[in-house]
Structures are given as C-alpha cells and as structure tokens.
Scaffold this motif. Structure first.
Motif, PDB file in Angstrom:
ATOM      1  N   PRO A  28       0.833  -1.208   0.000  1.00  9.93           N
ATOM      2  CA  PRO A  28       0.000   0.000   0.000  1.00  9.93           C
ATOM      3  C   PRO A  28       0.865   1.254   0.000  1.00  9.93           C
ATOM      4  N   GLY A  29       0.464   2.227  -0.811  1.00  3.55           N
ATOM      5  CA  GLY A  29       1.211   3.476  -0.886  1.00  3.55           C
ATOM      6  C   GLY A  29       2.288   3.494  -1.941  1.00  3.55           C
ATOM      7  N   ILE A  30       2.513   2.344  -2.607  1.00  5.35           N
ATOM      8  CA  ILE A  30       3.550   2.259  -3.639  1.00  5.35           C
ATOM      9  C   ILE A  30       2.889   2.136  -5.009  1.00  5.35           C
ATOM     10  N   SER A  31       3.358   2.926  -5.949  1.00  8.13           N
ATOM     11  CA  SER A  31       2.854   2.870  -7.316  1.00  8.13           C
ATOM     12  C   SER A  31       4.033   2.964  -8.276  1.00  8.13           C
ATOM     13  N   LEU A  32       3.774   2.640  -9.542  1.00  4.78           N
ATOM     14  CA  LEU A  32       4.828   2.616 -10.553  1.00  4.78           C
ATOM     15  C   LEU A  32       4.750   3.874 -11.412  1.00  4.78           C
ATOM     16  N   ASN A  33       5.910   4.475 -11.648  1.00  8.48           N
ATOM     17  CA  ASN A  33       5.980   5.687 -12.464  1.00  8.48           C
ATOM     18  C   ASN A  33       7.267   5.691 -13.282  1.00  8.48           C
ATOM     19  N   THR A  34       7.139   6.064 -14.543  1.00  8.95           N
ATOM     20  CA  THR A  34       8.309   6.251 -15.392  1.00  8.95           C
ATOM     21  C   THR A  34       8.123   7.521 -16.214  1.00  8.95           C
ATOM     22  N   SER A  35       9.200   7.964 -16.835  1.00  9.49           N
ATOM     23  CA  SER A  35       9.155   9.115 -17.732  1.00  9.49           C
ATOM     24  C   SER A  35      10.384   9.015 -18.629  1.00  9.49           C
ATOM     25  N   PRO A  36      10.505   9.879 -19.628  1.00 14.67           N
ATOM     26  CA  PRO A  36      11.699   9.839 -20.476  1.00 14.67           C
ATOM     27  C   PRO A  36      13.003  10.038 -19.709  1.00 14.67           C
ATOM     28  N   THR A  37      12.933  10.590 -18.503  1.00 11.71           N
ATOM     29  CA  THR A  37      14.146  10.772 -17.697  1.00 11.71           C
ATOM     30  C   THR A  37      14.182   9.868 -16.466  1.00 11.71           C
ATOM     31  N   ASN A  38      13.154   9.062 -16.259  1.00 11.12           N
ATOM     32  CA  ASN A  38      13.091   8.139 -15.122  1.00 11.12           C
ATOM     33  C   ASN A  38      12.838   6.731 -15.636  1.00 11.12           C
ATOM     34  N   PHE A  39      13.881   5.916 -15.672  1.00 11.27           N
ATOM     35  CA  PHE A  39      13.774   4.537 -16.154  1.00 11.27           C
ATOM     36  C   PHE A  39      13.754   3.541 -14.998  1.00 11.27           C
TER      37      PHE A  39
END
Length: 411
Positions: A369-380
């Motif tokens: 709980p409280g953890i999610s997945l996130n990426t971006s062109p600068t975060n792999f």
C-alpha cells in the motif's frame, strides 16, 4: 467564373477519398520484427541452472502469467509467445542466448532477463540493435540511465537507493555502530555499497570497518563471514544473492555472532533464503521491500493476494508460495502487459520504449500500500519506493513509513 457543379462535386469526392486514405494509412497497424496481427514474441534469459537458479522462479511465473493472458484472448487480440533460455548466470552464455533470441527467434524485445552480470553483458548488444531490454531483473543503476542506455529499463528499485535507505536506518537507530559489508563483486554489490557510503556521508570511512567481496563462482562465503566478525562490526549489510545470503546467515549462527543484520531485497525470500538458512537463525534480520510478502498473515484476506493465489493454483500449481519471486515475476508480467496494451496497434520497438517510459501512478495489487509505478523519459526506474521490515522467525513484519527515493536521494 462560375464553377461547374459536377466538377466541384468530383473535386470534393477526390478530396474526401484522399483524406480517408490518409487517415486509414495513419491508423494502419505498425510492426517491427516479433510482432504481427496475431502474435507478440517476447524473449527472456534466466539462470535455470547454476548457483543463481532460485531466481528462475520469476521467469516460470511470467511464463504462467502469459499463458493466462493468452487464454483470456491475448493483448489486443494478439497471443504472447514467451521464449526463455537458460544462461546459468554466465555472461558469455547470456550473450549467446540473447543473440539467438534476436537473430533467430526474431523477438520484439527482451523482457525481464535475470541477473546483473548477464544483463550487463547483453546491454551493449541490445542497445546497439535498438531492441528494448525491458524491466530487467536487476536494480543496478546502469539499467536506469536513459541517456547512456536508451533501450534498457530496470524493474526492481535501484540498488544504490536501497543501500542509501539502509544507511539512513543505521544512522537513525545505530548511530555509533561499526558497519561491515558482504557484497557480490559485480554491479549489484557495488551499487549497494556505493549507496550505503553515500547515505553514511562524511561518516562513511569511519563507520565501515570491513568490506568483503565474493565471486558468484565461489563455493561458500564462510571465510568472508569470519573476516567480517574479526573486524569487530556491530552491523552487517549482506548484499548477496539468495544462496550466499543463506550461507552467511547460517555461518553467523554457527559461530555465535549476532550483529544487527540487514539483507537486501533480492535475498529476503522466506522460501529461498530464510528457510534454507534456518528460520530461527534468521530471526531479527532486517530488509526493505516494495511487494506484499505471501507469508505475511496481514494479507491473508487481501483481495489481491487471493487473486495471486488463484492464478498460481491454475497456472503454476507447483510454485512455492513462500518464495516471493512468484510475486516479483507476477508484478513484472503485469507491467509488461500494461505496456503492450498501451502500445495498441503500434508494435514498433520505438513505441514500446515510449510507452514503457509513460507509466503514470500505476497501482498493482501485490505492491505494498502506498507504492505505485511511475516512469518518464528521464526516469527509467518504475519502482522508487520501499518500506523497512523485520523477520520474526516465521514471517516479515513491516514497520515505519513507505520511503520514496525522492525523499532520500542524493540532494
């Protein structure tokens, strides 16, 4: 000049036809090798043999998950063909098997290849070929570097961040302690050590009194444990893979040494580490995680855990449910499916990478709980949050807040 009505109508129809043709062309499916109207081919390498073979449970779980997806109709109507080869955790073998996947099996991408050394060996080849190396089975920082390696992306949290988190815990709870480190002599162990030193900051040189590297080809780490004890350390950070982490836990018990003991997230499985090491010997060990532990009764009535259990019962009935690599592989496969769904009918390698770098606040049931997945062109690095936990001789117990890399990271 007055326009001729038939000529004007003809011009309109021609323009309409051209517009529809252009629209149809833009919407037409796009494929790179490994993708078609009926199939998506994913490649994988794993240590089904050798000293790191316990990790192969992840690939077996992923294969089972893709079987389930295929039974449900596939991804946008396409079935997944998952091709997985044994590399024995040997980098030359990993390169050989990866070339086979790309050049003979014509896979669209390589997914969740396991092990730091193997992934390091195949990374230049895959990036040179512009073949996605997605959600690799290592948290080594080189797989979260989009500038240097734009076709590689990791899955577990960065080992450097994990080491940093342990350093902060040590400073907050054992400020005067002397620290010893057992680490695998590759990017995995070195990244943990680097993060630990950065977290300890100016106290690093004084606090770390011993550093003992081992090779994955070593039969045991017993002599390394004896050297760590001789250093007079009060705290041990155990940056070893499952086989060697279990050996170290057992050896410490055999020689009657009971320091504060932290093991990394790659070696905190109850089934593959704590049980072989001896549950009583493992009592009090500390670690950090981002996944729900299947042995934790906290989740006994949890809907997501029941769904995971039902999946294993049908598609991987022989799985050891105390081995958290089944949760690890389950989550990684869910993320891969999400990226394929987002890619729609544009199954080019470039679009696959673009979609992998566009994950926004994705919540999966078996994440804490409280953890999610996130990426971006600068975060792999999809996972950037962890929580500390303590083993009570039967299960892990979480404590403290969820810690975000952005809160602990180097400022």
């Amino acid at each position: 000049m007055k326009k001729h009505p038939l000529r004007s109508a003809g011009a309109y129809c021609a323009a309409l036809w051209l517009g529809l043709t252009t629209l149809g062309a833009a919407a037409a499916p796009q494929y790179d090798p490994g993708a078609s109207a009926t199939e998506i081919r994913l490649g994988n390498i794993a240590p089904y043999s050798g000293p790191a073979s316990s990790f192969s449970v992840a690939s077996k779980t992923e294969a089972a998950y893709f079987r389930m997806i295929n039974e449900q109709g596939g991804i946008n109507g396409r079935k997944i063909t998952f091709i997985s080869y044994d590399d024995g955790a040997l980098p030359p073998k990993a390169v050989e098997q990866t070339r086979k996947l790309v050049e003979s099996d014509n896979v669209l991408l390589v997914f969740q290849s396991l092990g730091t050394a193997s992934n390091s060996a195949i990374q230049p080849y895959l990036n040179g070929k512009k073949v996605p190396q997605l959600f690799v089975g290592t948290g080594a920082t080189r797989f979260g570097d989009p500038k240097k390696f734009p076709w590689s992306m990791n899955w577990p949290p960065s080992y450097e961040i994990e080491g940093y988190i342990y350093a902060k815990y040590i400073l907050e709870t054992h400020g005067s302690a002397k620290v010893a480190v057992l680490y695998q002599n590759d990017d995995f162990g070195k990244d943990i050590l680097r993060g630990l030193k950065e977290g300890l900051g100016t106290q690093s040189a004084a606090k770390i009194v011993a550093q003992e590297p081992y090779e994955v080809s070593d039969p045991t780490v017993d002599s390394r444990v004896l050297a760590l004890k001789a250093s007079g350390a009060d705290v041990v950070v155990n940056a070893a893979t499952p086989k060697f982490a279990a050996q170290a836990i057992r050896k410490m018990s055999d020689i009657g040494w009971s320091p504060v003991h932290l093991v990394t997230s790659v070696a905190n499985s109850v089934g593959s580490v704590m049980t072989p090491a001896g549950l009583a010997n493992s009592k009090g060990i500390l670690s950090a995680s981002y996944m729900k532990d299947p042995t934790d009764v906290t989740w006994a009535s949890d809907a997501a855990q029941k769904e995971w259990e039902g999946f294993l019962q049908k598609y991987y009935p022989d799985a050891d449910r105390t081995n958290n690599m089944t949760v690890y592989g389950y989550l990684a496969a869910q993320l891969m499916v999400q990226v394929l769904k987002q890619s729609g009918d544009n199954l080019t390698r470039r679009n696959i990478m673009d979609q992998a770098a566009s994950i926004k606040d994705l919540k999966l049931g078996m994440l804490l709980p409280g953890i999610s997945l996130n990426t971006s062109p600068t975060n792999f690095s999809p996972v950037n949050q962890m929580q500390m936990m303590r083993f009570d001789s039967t299960r892990w117990q979480m404590f403290g807040p969820v810690i975000s890399a952005t809160e602990t990271a180097k400022k």
